[in-house]
Design a protein around this motif. Structure first.
Motif, mmCIF file in Angstrom:
data_model
loop_
_atom_site.group_PDB
_atom_site.id
_atom_site.type_symbol
_atom_site.label_atom_id
_atom_site.label_comp_id
_atom_site.label_asym_id
_atom_site.label_seq_id
_atom_site.Cartn_x
_atom_site.Cartn_y
_atom_site.Cartn_z
ATOM 1 N N ASN A 1 15.533 19.646 -17.681
ATOM 2 C CA ASN A 1 14.375 19.266 -16.810
ATOM 3 C C ASN A 1 13.340 18.853 -17.690
ATOM 4 N N THR B 1 11.601 20.316 -20.169
ATOM 5 C CA THR B 1 11.091 21.374 -20.795
ATOM 6 C C THR B 1 11.541 21.898 -22.069
ATOM 7 N N ASP C 1 9.792 16.254 -22.115
ATOM 8 C CA ASP C 1 8.368 15.797 -21.738
ATOM 9 C C ASP C 1 7.432 16.361 -22.720
ATOM 10 N N LYS D 1 5.382 19.071 -21.843
ATOM 11 C CA LYS D 1 5.937 20.572 -21.245
ATOM 12 C C LYS D 1 6.498 21.102 -22.579
ATOM 13 N N SER E 1 11.529 33.215 -14.983
ATOM 14 C CA SER E 1 11.864 32.469 -14.377
ATOM 15 C C SER E 1 10.928 32.030 -13.181
ATOM 16 N N LYS F 1 8.734 28.482 -12.725
ATOM 17 C CA LYS F 1 8.941 27.529 -11.370
ATOM 18 C C LYS F 1 7.730 27.279 -10.893
ATOM 19 N N LYS F 2 6.749 28.057 -10.885
ATOM 20 C CA LYS F 2 5.473 28.073 -10.393
ATOM 21 C C LYS F 2 4.689 26.934 -11.110
ATOM 22 N N HIS F 3 4.918 26.824 -12.352
ATOM 23 C CA HIS F 3 4.133 25.917 -13.110
ATOM 24 C C HIS F 3 4.974 24.503 -13.419
ATOM 25 N N SER F 4 5.978 24.325 -12.615
ATOM 26 C CA SER F 4 6.981 23.334 -12.495
ATOM 27 C C SER F 4 7.521 22.978 -14.079
ATOM 28 N N LEU F 5 7.794 24.233 -14.572
ATOM 29 C CA LEU F 5 8.687 24.060 -15.902
ATOM 30 C C LEU F 5 9.983 24.254 -15.750
ATOM 31 N N THR G 1 12.623 23.238 -12.482
ATOM 32 C CA THR G 1 12.482 22.378 -11.210
ATOM 33 C C THR G 1 13.484 22.854 -10.164
ATOM 34 N N ASN G 2 14.247 23.736 -10.498
ATOM 35 C CA ASN G 2 15.242 24.363 -9.204
ATOM 36 C C ASN G 2 15.375 25.685 -8.942
#
Length: 305
Positions: free
Chosen positions: A71, A73, A147, A150, A294, A298-302, A304-305
Motif C-alpha cells: 500500500n 507505506t 510513497d 508515508k 491497525s 487505517k485512520k491515517h490512510s497508512l 488502505t483496506n
C-alpha cells in the motif's frame, strides 16, 4: 551511496519469511573507531536469532508484502534492549512480518549500540544509523513501491527512545548527508518507550549507556523527547503498561501531553497490565495493542483496506 546487499533466511515462530533482503547501511560508518577486538555477538532461541550485542556494522532487514498487496507505506523498526543489546526477533523481525501482512514494507534496523570502543561520539551513533535508515527508504522508494510521504518509524523501549530522537532531532546534522532526502519520519509508533533522560523518569541503564554516567543538563534536555516536541513533530501512536517497572509509564504520558499541547495528532493506550518488554503480546491486557495500531493506521490512510 552504494550499498552491499546480503541475503538471509529468517524462520520466525509466527511467520516464515524466507530470503529476506538485508542491506548494509554504510559504505564507511561515520565517526567510527577501528577496533578488531570488538566482535558482534548473536543470541539464539533454538535455531532462531533472538538478539544481538556489539553491533559495529548496521543493517536493515527488509520485509516486503506479497506481490500486489503493498500500500506504499514503510516503517523503520527499532528494537529495544537498553542501548546495550537488540531484542531483534520479538521487537523487530516479528513486527516486520506483521507489517508485511498489512501491506506495509518493514525495515528492521540493526543499529550500533553506543560504545566508546567503536564510536568517536557514542551519543549520536544510533541517531546516525536511524537517520541513514529513513533516508535509505526514501532513496529506494521506487524499488520498493513506497510513497515517500508515508515513511514512519517504530521503536520499543530504548528503541523507542531512538524513534523519539529520530522524530524530534531529524534536523540534527549528525553525519555528512549526501542523499538529498529528508530524515524526518512522517509518523511514529512508540511501544513502552524510553522518552526522557531525566532522573526519576528515565530508564537509568539506557541513559547511562547513551549519555554516560554524568551528562550535563543541556545534553539531558536535548535527548529528553518531551522537551523537543514542536508543532512539526510527526503524528504519534503510544503504547505503555501501567505496571511497567523498567520504563515508567510517565515516559509516554509526558510525551503525549507535549504532543497534545503542540497540536500534534496523537493517540495513547495505557493498559492495566503487561509489564515491560511484552512485544506483540504475552497474555496480558496489553496484548490487544496490534489491533489498536491497525485501526490507527487505517485512520491515517497508512493501511488502505
Amino acid at each position: 551511496m552504494k550499498i552491499q546487499i546480503l541475503v538471509m533466511s529468517l524462520f520466525l515462530s509466527n511467520a516464515a519469511i524466507a530470503q529476506q533482503e538485508e542491506v548494509k547501511l554504510w559504505d564507511v560508518v561515520p565517526g567510527s573507531i577501528t577496533n578488531d577486538s570488538f566482535k558482534e555477538e548473536k543470541q539464539y532461541e533454538g535455531d532462531q536469532i533472538r538478539g544481538y550485542n556489539k553491533v559495529s556494522e548496521p543493517t536493515l532487514t527488509i520485509f516486503t508484502p506479497e506481490d500486489g498487496t503493498s500500500n506504499g507505506t514503510a516503517v523503520v523498526i527499532c528494537p529495544g534492549g537498553g542501548y546495550s543489546h537488540l531484542a531483534i526477533n520479538k521487537e523487530g523481525y516479528k513486527l516486520g512480518a506483521w507489517f508485511a501482512e498489512q501491506g506495509i514494507t518493514g525495515f528492521v534496523l540493526k543499529n550500533r549500540l553506543p560504545s566508546d570502543a567503536i564510536m568517536q561520539d557514542k551519543t549520536i551513533g544510533p541517531l546516525q544509523d536511524v537517520q541513514r535508515a529513513i533516508r535509505y527508504v526514501r532513496e529506494n522508494a521506487l524499488k520498493f513501491g513506497i510513497d515517500t510521504t508515508k515513511v514512519g518509524v517504530m521503536g520499543f523501549s530504548a528503541g523507542g527512545h531512538l524513534a523519539v530522537t529520530a522524530s524530534t532531532l531529524y534536523e540534527e546534522a549528525v553525519y555528512d548527508s549526501k542523499e538529498g532526502v529528508s530524515a524526518k519520519p512522517d509518523f511514529s509508533m512508540l511501544i513502552y518507550p524510553v522518552v526522557s533522560m531525566k532522573k526519576g523518569v528515565t530508564h537509568q541503564g539506557s541513559r547511562d549507556n547513551l549519555l554516560g554516567k554524568n551528562p550535563d543538563e543541556a545534553t539531558v534536555t536535548k535527548y529528553s523527547g518531551e522537551e523537543q516536541v514542536t508543532a512539526a513533530t510527526p503524528k504519534t501512536f503510544l503504547i505503555h503498561a501501567t505496571d511497567d517497572k523498567a520504563v515508567p509509564v510517565e515516559n509516554s504520558i509526558h510525551y503525549y501531553l507535549a504532543l497534545k499541547n503542540a497540536g500534534v495528532p496523537v493517540e495513547m493506550h495505557i493498559y492495566e497490565d503487561g509489564g515491560h518488554g511484552f512485544g506483540m503480546g504475552r497474555s496480558a491486557t496489553a496484548d490487544s495493542w496490534p489491533a489498536a495500531l491497525s485501526l490507527w493506521l487505517k485512520k491515517h490512510s497508512l493501511i488502505t483496506n
